[in-house]
Scaffold this active site. Structure first.
Site, mmCIF file in Angstrom:
data_model
loop_
_atom_site.group_PDB
_atom_site.id
_atom_site.type_symbol
_atom_site.label_atom_id
_atom_site.label_comp_id
_atom_site.label_asym_id
_atom_site.label_seq_id
_atom_site.Cartn_x
_atom_site.Cartn_y
_atom_site.Cartn_z
ATOM 1 N N ASP A 114 -0.167 4.931 0.984
ATOM 2 C CA ASP A 114 -0.405 5.868 2.085
ATOM 3 C C ASP A 114 -0.342 5.167 3.431
ATOM 4 O OD1 ASP A 114 -1.194 8.582 0.843
ATOM 5 O OD2 ASP A 114 -2.327 7.122 -0.329
ATOM 6 N N ASP A 172 0.858 -1.173 0.000
ATOM 7 C CA ASP A 172 0.000 0.000 0.000
ATOM 8 C C ASP A 172 0.904 1.237 0.000
ATOM 9 O OD1 ASP A 172 -2.276 1.699 0.397
ATOM 10 O OD2 ASP A 172 -1.841 1.702 2.542
#
Length: 225
Positions: free
Chosen positions: A20, A18
């Protein structure tokens, strides 16, 4: 929280990061911006940023509109986020400590790498260009699928592009929506609790430091520590 939680297993063939809150420490900036500026401008009622963490900005507008009285257009809402994103990603965020050496070790071991994010492509490109990240075999944004996280679509597309089965892939996520997307696609999941462990209970393993995360990723593909 311990970094010695139950491991996800070994000899997986792909790691899916991922962006963020994992690859870059953007969530701490977004929480402040959303709480103090972005959300109050869009809705009158208070909205906890934790409620929306991990959602694509376009999906987020629909989510708010369905639950609150939204007082600005989609275009104005997205532009407000875009303006903030240019500062957050272009100036403020730092890369996950040790990521370059970890990525090099994974690549040398023949492990497929993907960046899987709810952020729009235009935000992802700011990060990859700023930090010179050309290590990913696939980059998947919510822009590329019909449904963003917590739907599994981004992870299903990522493993397809990497040419691996979902069961051979491990996602690294920091939010409830992200973990739901990864596990919904059939991937194992390492929860990264740099900001706290709330919402990560469905992850196979939870760690809370960069060192613990690097160790967990290496162990997941059989590289040891």
């Amino acid at each position: 929280m311990s970094d010695d939680s139950t491991p996800t297993g070994t000899d997986h063939r792909a790691i899916l990061f991922d962006m963020d809150g994992v690859l870059v420490d953007s969530e701490r900036y977004w929480v402040e911006l959303e709480r103090e500026r972005i959300l109050p401008a869009a809705v009158e009622e208070p909205v906890d940023p934790a409620e929306i963490t991990g959602m694509n900005v376009s999906d987020l507008y629909d989510y708010l509109r369905d639950r609150y009285e939204v007082r600005e257009s989609r275009e104005a809402f997205v532009e407000r986020y875009d303006e903030a994103a240019r500062r957050v990603y272009g100036e403020s965020v730092a890369l996950l400590p040790g990521f370059e050496s970890l990525a090099a070790a994974l690549t040398d071991a023949g492990v497929g790498l993907a960046l899987v994010s709810s952020s729009p492509v235009r935000w992802i490109e700011v990060v990859t260009e700023r930090f010179g990240l050309d290590v990913f075999d696939a980059v998947v944004s919510a822009d590329h699928v019909e449904r963003g996280k917590p739907a599994p679509d981004v992870y299903e597309l990522a493993v397809d592009r990497l040419g691996v089965d979902a069961g051979d892939a491990v996602a690294v996520e920091d939010s409830t929506h992200g973990v739901a997307a990864a596990t919904g696609a059939g991937c194992s999941c390492i929860g990264y609790a740099a900001r706290g462990s709330a919402g990560l209970s469905r992850a196979d393993r939870v760690v809370d430091t960069p060192t613990g995360l690097r160790r967990a990723v290496r162990e997941a593909v059989g590289l040891g520590t």
